[in-house]
Design an enzyme around this catalytic site. Structure first.
Site, mmCIF file in Angstrom:
data_model
loop_
_atom_site.group_PDB
_atom_site.id
_atom_site.type_symbol
_atom_site.label_atom_id
_atom_site.label_comp_id
_atom_site.label_asym_id
_atom_site.label_seq_id
_atom_site.Cartn_x
_atom_site.Cartn_y
_atom_site.Cartn_z
ATOM 1 N N THR A 21 -12.452 10.960 5.675
ATOM 2 C CA THR A 21 -11.486 10.072 5.034
ATOM 3 C C THR A 21 -11.471 10.345 3.539
ATOM 4 O O THR A 21 -12.379 10.970 2.986
ATOM 5 C CB THR A 21 -11.849 8.593 5.251
ATOM 6 O OG1 THR A 21 -13.162 8.355 4.717
ATOM 7 C CG2 THR A 21 -11.828 8.227 6.716
ATOM 8 N N ARG A 35 -6.219 -0.140 0.286
ATOM 9 C CA ARG A 35 -7.320 -0.910 0.864
ATOM 10 C C ARG A 35 -6.920 -2.380 0.891
ATOM 11 O O ARG A 35 -6.346 -2.900 -0.072
ATOM 12 C CB ARG A 35 -8.611 -0.731 0.056
ATOM 13 C CG ARG A 35 -9.266 0.634 0.215
ATOM 14 C CD ARG A 35 -9.853 0.784 1.611
ATOM 15 N NE ARG A 35 -10.597 2.019 1.807
ATOM 16 C CZ ARG A 35 -10.104 3.129 2.339
ATOM 17 N NH1 ARG A 35 -8.837 3.155 2.710
ATOM 18 N NH2 ARG A 35 -10.856 4.184 2.498
ATOM 19 N N GLU A 95 -10.334 -6.600 7.869
ATOM 20 C CA GLU A 95 -10.238 -5.733 9.051
ATOM 21 C C GLU A 95 -11.593 -5.619 9.763
ATOM 22 O O GLU A 95 -12.640 -5.527 9.113
ATOM 23 C CB GLU A 95 -9.799 -4.321 8.635
ATOM 24 C CG GLU A 95 -8.398 -4.238 8.082
ATOM 25 C CD GLU A 95 -8.089 -2.823 7.594
ATOM 26 O OE1 GLU A 95 -8.821 -1.869 7.943
ATOM 27 O OE2 GLU A 95 -7.111 -2.667 6.867
ATOM 28 N N HIS A 140 -3.793 -0.216 9.789
ATOM 29 C CA HIS A 140 -4.487 0.775 8.952
ATOM 30 C C HIS A 140 -4.323 2.183 9.524
ATOM 31 O O HIS A 140 -5.294 2.899 9.751
ATOM 32 C CB HIS A 140 -5.981 0.424 8.828
ATOM 33 C CG HIS A 140 -6.647 1.064 7.648
ATOM 34 N ND1 HIS A 140 -7.771 0.529 7.059
ATOM 35 C CD2 HIS A 140 -6.368 2.197 6.953
ATOM 36 C CE1 HIS A 140 -8.160 1.306 6.062
ATOM 37 N NE2 HIS A 140 -7.321 2.326 5.980
#
Length: 380
Positions: free
Chosen positions: A71, A212, A241, A258
């Site tokens: 990521t 985010r 989340e 997401h």
């Protein structure tokens, strides 16, 4: 660390693991949120995505000598602890930046069509001009969109062309958030948008967050939007989340779990970047090329043109946000099962390719449309 015969633990949602790491050892795939210390006792290598918190509690007294996150973000990794304990580390900066930029463009074209405006008639404010923000900036500039940019760390470094957050919020018709999550230091991004400065957003604006979740105070957003429903909300990320505030979700025009960066191309690129980083750290010559992995990634979108298509039509032939939105809203029906449903949407996400993978045939687009397609990332 032994260069072969490794014990590898990896998030089950990382693609191309066998192709890139299978020859190095045995791979054990686990759900990212469930990886625990006892899963890593014999592991040499840990590969994660954004949902696994990697810190002392996870790694202490394990055999792990290298951690990779496929990521861009690293806020889920205690990099200081890794360094103090001589554990190698790599992230994959920029791996899915094109995918996120294309997610944003797809969403903005959808809203433009619904609300009857052209992107070139609006001012787009980009907050956070790193890997993702820069890709979005480049594509929108090529389309001729007027931009405001906010990135305090780059401004502090002496770069020109940036504006303050408050004037951006006051002037931008469309606000796109692409900051990492930073909780300390000179420029924290945690609750960057809050009950004080949300009031600065101009009437009728569009607010999109694909960075985010905690960059926006979600409770403040819910309260503020109760009074300012003239603002269109597009949210891919959520503060808690996988738990989603269902009241807030009911207020968004497009909500997704997401997945802005979830192109297959971007995910494979991230795995490949970790493979290269690990090989180079171990003194191994990486001999698998990214092009090899992408060539076998999956079906490429084939679009037959008849001359009537607009940029929006062609973009949505590759990625249509509405489909993700419908699946996301259906996942909210059962409150108790919602967090698991959020993760399942990510785990079972349909194959999505990037614009560059699309094959266009049929009637040749006009010169204007050709330039637009090139601007947003199509290969013609």
């Amino acid at each position: 660390m032994k260069p072969s015969g490794l014990n590898i633990v990896a998030d089950e949602n990382i693609p191309a693991l066998e192709r890139l790491f299978g020859h190095l050892g045995q791979i054990r795939k686990l759900p990212g949120r469930t990886i625990q210390n006892n899963d890593l006792q014999q592991a040499d290598l840990l590969l994660v995505r954004s949902v696994t918190r990697v810190d002392q509690a996870l790694l202490e007294n394990t055999a792990v000598k290298f951690v990779g996150t496929a990521t861009i973000g690293t806020d889920h990794i205690d990099t200081d602890w890794l360094a103090r304990n001589n554990i190698g580390f790599s992230s994959a900066p920029g791996c899915n930046a094109d995918a996120v930029a294309e997610y944003v463009i797809s969403n903005l074209l959808l809203i433009a069509a619904e609300q009857g405006f052209r992107l070139t008639d609006k001012v787009v404010g980009i907050v956070g001009v790193g890997n993702v923000g820069r890709r979005l900036q480049q594509r929108l500039q090529k389309l001729g969109v007027k931009l405001l940019l906010n990135d305090p760390p780059r401004a502090d470094a002496g770069e020109q062309g940036f504006t303050g957050l408050t004037p951006l919020l006051q002037q931008a018709d469309i606000i796109c958030l692409h900051t990492p999550l930073i909780k300390s230091g000179a420029h924290p991004s945690y609750h960057l948008l809050n009950d004080q400065n949300l009031k600065c957003i101009k009437p009728g604006a569009i607010l999109l967050n694909a960075g985010r979740g905690p960059v926006i105070d979600n409770k403040a957003l819910l309260s503020w939007h109760g009074e300012r429903n003239d603002v269109t909300l597009l949210l891919d990320v959520w503060e808690d989340e996988p738990v989603v505030d269902r009241q807030l979700a009911q207020r968004v025009r497009i909500g997704t779990p997401h997945i802005a960066g979830y192109s297959l191309d971007g995910k494979i690129r991230g795995t490949w970047m970790l493979y290269r980083a690990f090989c180079l750290q171990q003194g191994i010559t990486p001999d698998i090329e990214l092009a090899e992995c992408l060539a076998s990634a999956g079906p490429e979108p084939e679009i037959q043109l008849d001359g009537s298509e607009s940029l929006t039509d062609i973009v949505h032939a590759v990625y249509q946000p509405e489909a993700d939105f419908k699946r996301f809203m259906a996942s909210l029906v059962d409150a108790e099962a919602q967090p698991l449903a959020f993760d399942l949407l990510r785990k079972n996400y349909p194959v999505r390719r990037e614009f560059v993978a699309a094959k266009l045939s049929g009637v040749t687009p006009s010169a204007e449309l050709t330039e637009q397609l090139k601007a947003v990332g199509f290969s013609l």
